[in-house]
Enzyme design. Structure first.
Site, PDB file in Angstrom:
ATOM      1  N   SER A  89       0.825  -1.215   0.000  1.00  0.00           N
ATOM      2  CA  SER A  89       0.000   0.000   0.000  1.00  0.00           C
ATOM      3  C   SER A  89       0.855   1.260   0.000  1.00  0.00           C
ATOM      4  CB  SER A  89      -0.921   0.025   1.224  1.00  0.00           C
ATOM      5  OG  SER A  89      -1.798  -1.069   1.226  1.00  0.00           O
ATOM      6  N   CYS A  90       0.425   2.261  -0.786  1.00  0.00           N
ATOM      7  CA  CYS A  90       1.168   3.526  -0.816  1.00  0.00           C
ATOM      8  C   CYS A  90       0.993   4.294   0.492  1.00  0.00           C
ATOM      9  CB  CYS A  90       0.741   4.387  -2.008  1.00  0.00           C
ATOM     10  SG  CYS A  90      -1.023   4.672  -2.103  1.00  0.00           S
ATOM     11  N   SER A  91       0.046   3.867   1.341  1.00  0.00           N
ATOM     12  CA  SER A  91      -0.151   4.519   2.635  1.00  0.00           C
ATOM     13  C   SER A  91       0.712   3.898   3.731  1.00  0.00           C
ATOM     14  CB  SER A  91      -1.625   4.438   3.042  1.00  0.00           C
ATOM     15  OG  SER A  91      -2.071   3.093   3.034  1.00  0.00           O
ATOM     16  N   SER A  92       1.442   2.860   3.405  1.00  0.00           N
ATOM     17  CA  SER A  92       2.345   2.232   4.376  1.00  0.00           C
ATOM     18  C   SER A  92       3.505   3.174   4.685  1.00  0.00           C
ATOM     19  CB  SER A  92       2.880   0.915   3.805  1.00  0.00           C
ATOM     20  OG  SER A  92       3.834   0.346   4.668  1.00  0.00           O
TER      21      SER A  92
END
Length: 344
Positions: free
Chosen positions: A224-227
């Site tokens: 995930s790019c939100s990690s």
């Protein structure tokens, strides 16, 4: 046809599409195939992603108007009326082949649009399986099944032609892909490099913060790019947080370990595709690091930002960069510098 459907019909269909995928049996089948085919991430995370993120998307869509008059400003005399865009070209990444197609489908249908999905060649079977379930549901509810189409044998040429002919592009993937979408001449929404940074200061519940950072960093092995790619930690609580992160499975790399990780992650100045969404033990083996049992992610201390400090950028793997700063104000400056380099 669907462009004449009511809000109630559209909302019923979007719900049906999600439940057709997350039903017992299918959700396990999709999660298993996505891991086997992509060779990225892990089964439990993909299962959770389908269960939680798709239902969360439905929750967010619930009650949102997308048909007819959706807003009215009486003071300015402006009435907003929703109109379908037409055919959406959706580029599906191999890092999230399980949830993205469904989300693209319900987003399109919510606006009474059709969608054609171009998956990454590496995960074409997963996409085809999901599309088959979506089309089956469309037929069941009396909607044209061609509202959702998947390209079974995707090529660069097919994806390029799709971007030329569709009415709107939604491109989820790396920066080169997004640049192609934006330069295609077709309106596009692009999702490029992420580089999430989190500040932890003395006001935080440190045990809770450490656990949540671990959960986010290790979920689906950081697809995930939100990690979190970096955390910026205020000096007064730095030692305590680092101890808690190590208790949560973090492995703190020393100077030699950092060199080995950097050599393994970046090949000829480019982030290696071989490291994306791989477990910590595999990365350790590739880097030549003896990883103790129970460790699920790496932590690398860093001070610099920019091309000469590659750990300050997005990594798409279970490697967390750690910055130590004297104050919250300094933390803000560090975050701004990091995102100015990559991810803004």
């Amino acid at each position: 046809v669907i462009d004449m459907w009511t809000q109630e019909q559209v909302d019923t269909l979007t719900k049906a599409l999600v439940w057709s995928v997350v039903k017992p049996g299918r959700i396990e089948e999709i999660s298993t195939l996505a891991v086997e085919e992509s060779r990225m991430g892990n089964y439990q995370s993909k299962y959770t992603k389908l269960q939680k993120k798709l239902r969360g998307a439905l929750r967010d869509m619930s009650g949102q108007k997308s048909v007819g008059v959706i807003a009215e400003d009486t003071a300015k005399g402006i009435i907003k009326i929703a109109k379908p865009v037409g055919v959406i070209g959706a580029l599906i990444p191999c890092t999230n082949p399980e949830a993205t197609p469904v989300f693209m489908a319900i987003s399109a249908i919510k606006g009474r649009n059709a969608v054609i999905m171009a998956p990454h060649p590496r995960t074409k079977k997963t996409n085809a399986l999901i599309v088959s379930y979506l089309r089956e549901t469309l037929r069941k509810y009396g909607a044209p099944e061609d509202l959702v189409i998947g390209i079974d044998e995707p090529t660069m040429e097919d994806s390029g032609e799709l971007m030329k002919q569709c009415d709107l592009i939604v491109a989820t993937g790396g920066t080169p892909l997004v640049k192609v979408a934006y330069s295609s001449g077709t309106p596009a929404y692009g999702v490029g490099a992420g580089n999430a940074v989190v500040i932890v200061d003395e006001t935080a519940d440190l045990a809770d913060a450490a656990r949540k950072i671990m959960l986010s960093k290790t979920f689906d092995f950081a697809t995930s790019c939100s990690s979190e790619n970096s955390i910026v930690v205020v000096d007064s609580i730095y030692d305590r947080l680092m101890a808690l992160l190590q208790e949560q499975g973090g492995y703190l790399a020393d100077a030699e370990g950092k060199k080995k990780l950097q050599a393994m992650l970046w090949v000829d100045g480019h982030l290696s595709r071989d490291i994306t969404a791989q477990p910590a033990d595999k990365l350790a083996e590739m880097a030549g690091i003896a990883l103790p049992a129970g460790k699920s992610f790496f932590m690398v201390p860093e001070t610099g930002v920019g091309p000469d400090a590659p750990f300050s950028g997005e990594k798409m793997c279970v490697v967390l960069t750690v910055y130590r700063v004297p104050s919250f104000e300094a933390a803000i400056q560090k975050v701004n510098a990091i995102t100015e380099y990559q991810g803004k």
